[in-house]
Scaffold this active site. Sequence first.
Site: not given
Length: 308
Positions: A198, A137, A36, A8, A196, A297-298
């Site tokens: 989540n 995603y 993303e 991501n 991802d 951030d990933h």
Amino acid sequence: MLRIATANVNGIRATHRRGFDDWLATRDCDVVALQEVRAQADKLPERAFGGYHVALETGDIPGRNGVAVLTRQQPAAVRSWSGSALLGGPDAGPDDLQQVPAPDHVGRARELRPFASQGRYLEVDLAGEPVTIASLYLPKGGLPAELQRPERMREAPDGGARYNRKMSFMAGFSRYLTRTRRAAASAGREFLLMGDFNIAHTRQDLAAWRRNQKNDGFLPEEREWFGSQLSTRTLIDVVRHLHPEADGPYSWWSWLGQSFANDTGWRLDYHLATPRLARAAVHTTVDRDHRGVRLSDHSPVVVDYDLG
């Protein structure tokens, strides 16, 4: 050996500024699934996907979502929920991408219709190996209405709307995943779903699990749904298969505070493979940074598969 990664990037333009192009050029992956991307075609950086063939579904919300699959060879087939995708060859720039039909061969579940044009799912058949690769995603979601406390929330209370949206997506995607996995098997192909999700599935997948039991991404119903997608006959969590007793390895850390330095992370990014392909996995790495810089951030989750 087939080296496959999922990442991501949280914005292809931002990750390029941090060195993503160099990571692509030096990591020697055969396949890379991206989530993303967050850029329409005309906003992509030059050579956004390096020396790879790219299949890209940007979605229709500028600056949001977007999934892609990068491959050494042009894919044998591409499928998306919107019915079309962008294709480009090695070193393609924004003007080199071509929109092509990419029909979905198994039909979307009705719950997925509101998400069809958002750039959340794309799958390709590899040309050189009997493997179907999917990039997902999954919506981040939120808290159910009864757990929302304004004083503890960064976002305004929404009455559970984001939570309901995620749960609806998961219900539809569960049925869709069964169909597309079976379609791959009927065509003599292994199936690998990456992306991802989540969701941190188990306590091993979240460093601070005790204080997050009532937070989105670690709700009991989310974790139960994730577990229901896995079995020894359908899909296997490849990284957990290789590291059954380990905490993590985590793939997401907040930009705030010392989460990254202290490895107080979440494992949100997964390789879910059909059993034969999962058994071929021999090594996995989370590339926490590249040359000392976080790409997103990933962090990319890289697995080597020995297909013999």
